[in-house]
Design an enzyme around this catalytic site. Structure first.
Site, short mmCIF file in Angstrom:
data_model
loop_
_atom_site.label_atom_id
_atom_site.label_comp_id
_atom_site.label_asym_id
_atom_site.label_seq_id
_atom_site.Cartn_x
_atom_site.Cartn_y
_atom_site.Cartn_z
N GLU A 172 126.04 97.01 26.87
CA GLU A 172 125.04 96.28 26.10
C GLU A 172 125.54 94.89 25.70
O GLU A 172 124.76 93.93 25.68
CB GLU A 172 124.65 97.08 24.84
CG GLU A 172 123.89 98.37 25.13
CD GLU A 172 122.54 98.12 25.79
OE1 GLU A 172 122.02 96.99 25.72
OE2 GLU A 172 121.99 99.07 26.38
N CYS A 226 106.55 95.27 33.82
CA CYS A 226 105.82 94.43 32.86
C CYS A 226 106.59 93.12 32.66
O CYS A 226 107.12 92.85 31.57
CB CYS A 226 105.65 95.18 31.55
SG CYS A 226 104.40 94.50 30.44
N CYS A 250 100.56 96.48 36.50
CA CYS A 250 100.04 97.53 35.62
C CYS A 250 99.83 98.86 36.33
O CYS A 250 99.99 99.93 35.72
CB CYS A 250 98.74 97.06 34.98
SG CYS A 250 98.93 95.57 33.96
#
Length: 359
Positions: free
Chosen positions: A40, A193, A200
């Site tokens: 991270e 997205c 979509c």
């Protein structure tokens, strides 16, 4: 019931989709908090494909948190070299030192204790604790904020709307694994997205997404206008003393802190390159130099500015007594491989390797 609020069904759709379509990333093969934390940190403002080789190289040399705590900052920066945002590396080192000394080498499982670590904000703490311990903390990065702003049809990411989004994800987490939900939303944001293109028809949230129904999902949230970044003309010099040259270490509190570089700096209005270089070297290390041949010029873009850097061979006029508060070394070209340098310098090294290093 409005599909958007059918939390149990939506959570089930997310978890099912993630199980089938999740990206095969090296850190997803572990629940080791050190490895998840490292991933991270590296992924902050850096693309996944860029991070993967650095992540593997780092763990090959430093497989445990204890190894990082016992390593020197210089050695860690060398492994990090080229990944950018070097404060991430320095803060990770400081945090690992604290974990080893104050927590017996165990990464804190308490959110409020964890966010006190250098370089650990709310996002990092939420991501690590949700993935490793399934704690219900939404990890609101740019991808997740975009997915939820479209899902809930929010034009702006105001503080209020961010809180609404946070609470909405918390409801989903009551019905499924918080770690899987966070990672599913991350993958949807990065793969489906996207900022300028929303696929979509591939998204498990399609039937419940309010922005999809507008046929203009990319307009949510309202895109930020990027400001033009400034460009600086920079000159640097390789100051030779026989077969060695001078390098200075940047202050760790500054941009690219802890890395090594050639003396030099920004040009002032009206200065020639030689005039600017002579002035900068005098100011930085107290040497008066003769500027010799031009080596070459490179361009490099950072996050908030860009540089056009021109480098020259130089020799001292009288002596090599250095007057500077910065750490410095005289090294030979072969020693470059042992020290961390900015990415811009490596572009210059490529030129020198072709031309030959000496004047």
């Amino acid at each position: 019931m409005n599909n958007m609020y059918n939390t149990n069904k939506i959570t089930e759709q997310l978890i099912t989709w993630y199980g089938k379509h999740k990206r095969d990333l090296p850190w997803r093969h572990s629940k080791d908090p050190y490895k998840i934390w490292l991933s991270e940190i590296m992924l902050q403002q850096t693309q996944v494909d860029t991070v993967i080789p650095y992540y593997k190289k780092w763990l090959n040399k430093y497989p445990t948190l204890k190894d990082v705590a016992h390593a020197s900052e210089g050695d860690l920066l060398k492994i990090w070299e080229g990944l950018g945002y070097y404060n991430r590396c320095r803060n990770f080192k400081k945090a690992c030192d604290i974990v080893l000394s104050d927590y017996k080498g165990k990464v804190p499982t308490d959110f409020h204790a964890f966010i006190k670590m250098p370089g650990v904000g709310e996002y990092i703490a939420a991501a690590v604790l949700s993935i490793v311990h399934d704690k219900s903390y939404p990890a609101l990065d740019g991808n997740i904020m975009r997915v939820l702003s479209r899902f809930m049809k929010k034009k702006t990411l105001s503080r209020y709307n961010k809180k609404v989004i946070y609470n909405h994800i918390c409801k989903w987490m009551k019905f499924g694994s918080p770690g899987d939900i966070n990672q599913a939303l991350m993958d949807i944001g990065s793969q489906i997205c996207k900022p300028n293109q929303a696929h979509c028809y591939k998204c498990p949230l399609e039937n419940s997404c309010r922005a999809t129904k507008t046929n203009l999902p990319e307009s949510y949230p309202t895109p930020k206008q990027n400001k033009p970044i400034p460009n600086y003309d920079v000159v640097t010099g390789i100051i030779w003393d026989h077969d060695q040259f001078l390098i200075l270490q940047r202050n760790e509190m500054n941009h690219l802190g802890g890395l090594w570089e050639f003396p030099g700096g920004k040009m002032k209005n009206g200065e020639s390159q030689s005039e600017a270089l002579i002035r900068e070297i005098k100011e930085e290390c107290g040497l008066e130099v003769n500027v010799k041949s031009k080596i070459g010029s490179i361009k490099h873009v950072y996050s908030h500015f860009s540089i056009h850097m021109t480098t020259f061979h130089c020799v001292s006029k009288n002596n090599t007594i250095i007057k500077t508060t910065q750490p410095y070394r005289w090294i030979k070209p072969v020693q470059i491989k042992d020290l961390p340098f900015p990415k811009a310098n490596h572009k210059l090294f490529s030129i020198l390797n072709k031309q030959g290093w000496h004047v």
